[in-house]
Design a protein around this motif. Structure first.
Motif, PDB file in Angstrom:
ATOM      1  N   ALA A  76       0.830  -1.206   0.000  1.00  4.01           N
ATOM      2  CA  ALA A  76       0.000   0.000   0.000  1.00  4.01           C
ATOM      3  C   ALA A  76       0.865   1.258   0.000  1.00  4.01           C
ATOM      4  O   ALA A  76       0.588   2.222  -0.730  1.00  4.01           O
ATOM      5  N   PHE A 162      -4.300   2.594   5.066  1.00  2.00           N
ATOM      6  CA  PHE A 162      -4.275   1.132   5.174  1.00  2.00           C
ATOM      7  C   PHE A 162      -4.244   0.750   6.643  1.00  2.00           C
ATOM      8  O   PHE A 162      -3.503   1.344   7.434  1.00  2.00           O
ATOM      9  N   SER A 191      -7.683   2.579  -0.184  1.00  2.27           N
ATOM     10  CA  SER A 191      -7.603   2.201   1.224  1.00  2.27           C
ATOM     11  C   SER A 191      -7.767   0.687   1.351  1.00  2.27           C
ATOM     12  O   SER A 191      -8.254   0.013   0.420  1.00  2.27           O
ATOM     13  N   HIS A 282      -7.215  -9.949   3.300  1.00  6.47           N
ATOM     14  CA  HIS A 282      -6.719  -8.665   2.810  1.00  6.47           C
ATOM     15  C   HIS A 282      -7.816  -8.109   1.910  1.00  6.47           C
ATOM     16  O   HIS A 282      -8.148  -8.710   0.883  1.00  6.47           O
ATOM     17  N   VAL A 284      -9.585  -4.489   0.062  1.00  7.28           N
ATOM     18  CA  VAL A 284      -9.242  -3.142  -0.396  1.00  7.28           C
ATOM     19  C   VAL A 284     -10.475  -2.438  -0.940  1.00  7.28           C
ATOM     20  O   VAL A 284     -11.446  -3.056  -1.354  1.00  7.28           O
TER      21      VAL A 284
END
Length: 289
Positions: A76, A162, A191, A282, A284
């Motif tokens: 990120a 992040f 983000s 994970h 996003v």
């Protein structure tokens, strides 16, 4: 949990990270500050168990979890994100190790005010400097929301961020989990977040269910009962409804095999790494095109 100190589960994770540095040379996850910040906790009989030879598979699992999270943070930052938030930071040291070459990088640690005061004393005692890029964001969730606590610390909701959120979600209610994910999803595109969660025990095969129940009993006895569970399909759907895309969802056992290499065969059994339905995810918020 003692007032003003990180939870026993957070301190146990710190002990396993530190033990990994000493016994495995940090080959999965390098943290040169882990032993120093652990300090006198290394003599705590409960936490000292992390240094036992037979605990290597668990050490590797904890190290792999940290490696996965910090790899996602690094990606990120490489994409240009300049706000990193560690939720429930405990004795995590990323903020003191963050890459200073990333111009304008700011790291926010969110935790209970008393816990942060205790940690700052621990950092001072260990001679670990607090860099200008690290900001402590004390938040008492009984009196203040995450958005207000971060805003008071100088967090900019108009810029991507992040989040690292390890070892916290299972101990929160479903509503609290979704509120936090909703806050992250409302931030600008780019983000994201890494967090761990556990599957419902009823969805696990018998041997994994037994491992889960033993861990849950230990956590409950320590005053930190498990409060939420999700299936992979459910968490992906909930994240999608909020506007987050799951980039990866990986089981702990697979994660250890990815990073542990030579130890993968010793960690293969379901309970060896504390797997028992535990996942890292994970997610996003895609940039607006």
């Amino acid at each position: 949990m003692q007032a003003g100190e990180p939870s026993i589960t957070a301190r146990a994770a710190a002990a396993f990270r530190a033990a990994h540095q000493r016994l495995e040379g940090g080959r999965v996850f390098s943290d040169p500050l882990a032993l120093r910040i652990l300090g006198p906790d290394a003599d705590n009989p409960v936490l000292a168990a992390a240094f036992a030879p037979e605990r290597e598979p668990i050490r590797l699992g904890v190290a792999a979890r940290a490696r996965f999270a910090e790899d996602a943070v690094a990606a990120a930052v490489e994409r240009g994100v300049r706000q990193v938030v560690m939720l429930g930071a405990g004795l995590d040291t990323y903020g003191c190790r963050a890459p200073q070459q990333a111009a304008g990088l700011r790291v926010f640690e969110v935790d209970h005010p008393a816990t942060q005061e205790w940690k700052r004393d621990r950092l001072a005692a260990a001679g670990i400097a607090i860099p200008p890029s690290l900001t402590f964001a004390p938040v008492d969730f009984e009196r203040q929301g995450l958005a207000d606590g971060l805003a008071a610390a100088g967090f900019d909701p108009g810029r991507p961020a992040f989040f690292g959120w390890l070892g916290v979600v299972p101990y929160l209610t479903r509503a609290a989990v979704l509120d936090t994910l909703g806050f992250i999803a409302a931030l600008p595109g780019g983000s994201g977040v890494v967090f761990d969660y556990g599957e419902p025990p009823g969805a696990l095969p018998p041997e994994q269910r037994a491992v889960h129940e033993a861990r849950a009993a230990w956590a409950a006895e320590a005053g930190e009962p498990f409060l939420s569970h999700f299936t992979p399909e459910e968490i992906a759907s909930l994240a999608g409804d909020l506007g987050l895309t799951v980039a990866e969802d990986i089981r702990y056992g697979e994660l250890t095999a990815r990073y542990g290499r030579g130890a993968a065969d010793r960690s293969a059994e379901a309970g060896a790494t504390g797997d028992a339905g535990a996942h890292l995810i994970h997610a996003v918020r895609p940039p607006v095109r």
